[in-house]
Enzyme design. Structure first.
Site, PDB file in Angstrom:
ATOM      1  N   LYS A   9       0.860  -1.189   0.000  1.00 44.95           N
ATOM      2  CA  LYS A   9       0.000   0.000   0.000  1.00 44.95           C
ATOM      3  C   LYS A   9       0.888   1.228   0.000  1.00 44.95           C
ATOM      4  O   LYS A   9       2.022   1.179   0.480  1.00 44.95           O
ATOM      5  CB  LYS A   9      -0.891   0.017   1.256  1.00 44.95           C
ATOM      6  CG  LYS A   9      -2.124   0.871   1.124  1.00 44.95           C
ATOM      7  CD  LYS A   9      -3.200   0.166   0.321  1.00 44.95           C
ATOM      8  CE  LYS A   9      -4.472   0.959   0.238  1.00 44.95           C
ATOM      9  NZ  LYS A   9      -5.562   0.141  -0.324  1.00 44.95           N
TER      10      LYS A   9
HETATM   11  P1  NAD Z   1     -12.960   7.775  -3.341  1.00 41.43           P
HETATM   12  O1  NAD Z   1     -11.914   8.782  -3.081  1.00 41.43           O
HETATM   13  O2  NAD Z   1     -13.384   7.505  -4.747  1.00 41.43           O
HETATM   14  O3  NAD Z   1     -14.286   8.117  -2.495  1.00 41.43           O
HETATM   15  C1  NAD Z   1     -14.272   8.316  -1.131  1.00 41.43           C
HETATM   16  C2  NAD Z   1     -15.640   8.761  -0.661  1.00 41.43           C
HETATM   17  O4  NAD Z   1     -15.635   8.850   0.769  1.00 41.43           O
HETATM   18  C3  NAD Z   1     -16.062  10.136  -1.178  1.00 41.43           C
HETATM   19  O5  NAD Z   1     -17.443  10.146  -1.446  1.00 41.43           O
HETATM   20  C4  NAD Z   1     -15.758  11.067  -0.006  1.00 41.43           C
HETATM   21  O6  NAD Z   1     -16.587  12.224   0.008  1.00 41.43           O
HETATM   22  C5  NAD Z   1     -16.079  10.143   1.161  1.00 41.43           C
HETATM   23  N1  NAD Z   1     -15.366  10.539   2.378  1.00 41.43           N
HETATM   24  C6  NAD Z   1     -14.070  10.883   2.501  1.00 41.43           C
HETATM   25  N2  NAD Z   1     -13.799  11.235   3.778  1.00 41.43           N
HETATM   26  C7  NAD Z   1     -14.972  11.095   4.464  1.00 41.43           C
HETATM   27  C8  NAD Z   1     -15.351  11.319   5.794  1.00 41.43           C
HETATM   28  N3  NAD Z   1     -14.479  11.789   6.696  1.00 41.43           N
HETATM   29  N4  NAD Z   1     -16.634  11.051   6.147  1.00 41.43           N
HETATM   30  C9  NAD Z   1     -17.523  10.603   5.228  1.00 41.43           C
HETATM   31  N5  NAD Z   1     -17.225  10.395   3.941  1.00 41.43           N
HETATM   32  C10 NAD Z   1     -15.963  10.638   3.566  1.00 41.43           C
HETATM   33  O7  NAD Z   1     -12.430   6.422  -2.646  1.00 41.43           O
HETATM   34  P2  NAD Z   1     -12.823   4.919  -2.983  1.00 41.43           P
HETATM   35  O8  NAD Z   1     -11.844   4.403  -3.989  1.00 41.43           O
HETATM   36  O9  NAD Z   1     -14.284   4.823  -3.239  1.00 41.43           O
HETATM   37  O10 NAD Z   1     -12.442   4.198  -1.615  1.00 41.43           O
HETATM   38  C11 NAD Z   1     -13.322   4.215  -0.496  1.00 41.43           C
HETATM   39  C12 NAD Z   1     -12.907   3.123   0.472  1.00 41.43           C
HETATM   40  O11 NAD Z   1     -12.939   1.864  -0.214  1.00 41.43           O
HETATM   41  C13 NAD Z   1     -11.500   3.232   1.027  1.00 41.43           C
HETATM   42  O12 NAD Z   1     -11.483   2.675   2.327  1.00 41.43           O
HETATM   43  C14 NAD Z   1     -10.677   2.346   0.106  1.00 41.43           C
HETATM   44  O13 NAD Z   1      -9.493   1.886   0.724  1.00 41.43           O
HETATM   45  C15 NAD Z   1     -11.668   1.220  -0.112  1.00 41.43           C
HETATM   46  N6  NAD Z   1     -11.452   0.420  -1.313  1.00 41.43           N
HETATM   47  C16 NAD Z   1     -11.414   0.981  -2.548  1.00 41.43           C
HETATM   48  C17 NAD Z   1     -11.262   0.171  -3.673  1.00 41.43           C
HETATM   49  C18 NAD Z   1     -11.303   0.720  -5.071  1.00 41.43           C
HETATM   50  O14 NAD Z   1     -11.317  -0.097  -6.019  1.00 41.43           O
HETATM   51  N7  NAD Z   1     -11.375   2.028  -5.279  1.00 41.43           N
HETATM   52  C19 NAD Z   1     -11.086  -1.216  -3.506  1.00 41.43           C
HETATM   53  C20 NAD Z   1     -11.127  -1.765  -2.222  1.00 41.43           C
HETATM   54  C21 NAD Z   1     -11.319  -0.931  -1.136  1.00 41.43           C
END
Ligand code: NAD
Length: 423
Positions: A112
């Site tokens: 990561k």
């Molecule tokens: P992203 O940046 O596309 O979206 C994040 C979302 O969370 C946004 O809507 C943002 O407004 C919201 N957010 C951020 N801080 C916040 C807070 N303090 N309170 C409430 N909402 C908040 O990110 P993503 O890629 O969708 O990832 C989200 C989660 O999923 C993370 O934990 C990431 O590690 C996990 N994840 C992502 C993927 C992927 O393929 N993108 C895969 C596995 C896990």
């Protein structure tokens, strides 16, 4: 089940990850030496990234990359841009990637990375410079056979295109397989953008079947409306679920009648308007959305949202962890006590890394699959992984999270024993 995990600082995600690893390793009776080997990351690096800002000032950003394990294959794990990034968080996320890849049985280890910065306050040009310098500094660490990044919180397909280009400039050849989650025009995979959300949809479907519940009468609350949250919302809406709660960093909205999700996606993603301003529904703080009436709660934003202080207030029957680490280790026993069916992060959100694996395979073959082929293979992987975890949970009388860790640790430990310890 006696899953009471002890941690000093509940909100330290590394401690949360370690507590679960320790508990699962004990239940597996993992040998002491292997336990020590798997507990620590293989390598970690801190980078100080000098970047010229738009006004000509020089700023230095701090970044990290942690390679937890390459026992089962190259490191795999996202790059996160967020003001809250810490080395402990990146360490935890790197270890989770090792376990996640093992749960879904794909040939990767875990890694990561992250940079402490606020992408919402930086111009695309500055984000590009940060990405390129970060990648250049890591050019000996990264590679299709070494460590393969992907998008995460605050990064996207464009960021991955810059990583691919920078790495390719250094290696003097176009190397698409160095990173996944790229745009389609640059060796990305069909279905990758939706993959994490699709994985959540698939495991929720399996959980409903197991619990004898019906989609049409299942209300869903989703926190986070980025890649994972919005795609989960869209796919679940089209599959017939009623999405009654949504939230992002600006706040939450609850509407018991259910949202027209494509209209919300248009509002937030196309028109760029704040989610809580979407017409219709009751406004709430973002975290509060998790505790509203629903059958499925799907946190898809950040860590530490469900803790020992608030877990009791959860009303959902199913917790599907789209985000990494949304639940603290101390909250696990509260959820067990309430009988919540937990689909743990290392299983629930593994659809993303699974299609990243497909992308890496396609890039290396130079041959690209139809979207239906990607989705079909994803379905197979998610369904069989869900079955393996649930079966393990029953057999060993542990909760789903510990079962997922046990499946994963067992697979990594077996590979490690076969490889042996070099020197
Ligand atoms: P992203 O940046 O596309 O979206 C994040 C979302 O969370 C946004 O809507 C943002 O407004 C919201 N957010 C951020 N801080 C916040 C807070 N303090 N309170 C409430 N909402 C908040 O990110 P993503 O890629 O969708 O990832 C989200 C989660 O999923 C993370 O934990 C990431 O590690 C996990 N994840 C992502 C993927 C992927 O393929 N993108 C895969 C596995 C896990």
């Amino acid at each position: 089940m006696d899953t009471v995990l002890s941690v000093h600082n509940e909100l330290n995600v590394y401690e949360s990850a370690e507590a679960r690893f320790e508990f699962a390793a004990r239940r597996l009776r993992l040998e002491e030496g292997l336990y020590k080997y798997l507990k620590y990351p293989s390598k970690e690096i801190t980078l100080y990234i000098p970047v010229t800002l738009d006004d000509g000032q020089l700023e230095v950003f701090t970044g990290y990359r942690v390679l937890h394990s390459t026992v089962r294959g190259p490191g795999k794990g996202g790059i996160r841009f967020s003001p809250d990034v810490t080395l402990d968080e990146i360490r935890a996320l790197a270890a989770w990637m090792t376990w996640k890849c093992a749960v879904v049985n794909i040939p990767f280890g875990g890694a990561k990375g992250g940079v402490i910065c606020d992408p919402s306050k930086l111009s695309p040009l500055v984000l590009e410079r940060i990405t390129r310098r970060y990648t250049a500094e890591l050019s000996e660490w990264l590679g299709p056979e070494r460590d393969v990044p992907a998008p995460d919180l605050g990064t996207n397909e464009q960021t991955m295109a810059w990583v691919m280009d920078t790495y390719s400039m250094h290696s003097r050849q176009a190397t698409t397989a160095v990173v996944t989650g790229k745009p389609l025009d640059l060796g990305g995979s069909r279905g990758r953008r939706e993959a994490t959300g699709r994985g959540c949809l698939i495991v929720c479907g399996k959980a409903l079947a197991k619990l004898g519940m019906k989609r049409e009468s299942t209300r869903v609350v989703i926190q986070g409306f980025g890649n994972v949250g919005s795609m989960s919302a869209m796919l679940m809406h089209h599959a017939g679920y009623k999405i009654v709660g949504l939230a992002d960093i600006h706040g939450g909205l609850y509407n018991e009648k259910g949202f027209d999700v494509p209209a919300v996606i248009d509002w937030v993603c196309t028109q760029g308007k704040p989610l809580p301003e979407f017409p219709g529904g009751t406004k709430l703080p973002s975290q509060e959305i998790l505790f509203q009436p629903c059958e499925i709660v799907l946190p898809a934003a950040i860590e530490n949202q469900i803790t020992s202080k608030n877990a009791e207030r959860l009303q959902a029957r199913i917790l599907c962890e789209g985000a990494n680490g949304p639940t603290t280790a101390s909250a696990d026993s509260v959820l067990d006590g309430k009988g919540v069916f937990v689909i743990p992060d290392i299983l629930a959100n593994a659809g993303g890394v699974t299609v990243s694996y497909f992308e890496w395979v396609q890039d290396r073959q130079g041959f690209f699959w139809r979207e239906s082929e990607v989705n079909e293979r994803l379905q197979d992987v998610m369904e069989s992984s869900f079955d393996a975890v649930v079966q393990y949970a029953g057999q060993h009388r542990v909760n789903n999270r510990i079962a997922a860790y046990m499946v994963a640790i067992d697979r990594v430990a077996r590979a490690l024993k076969l490889r042996g310890i070099y020197a």
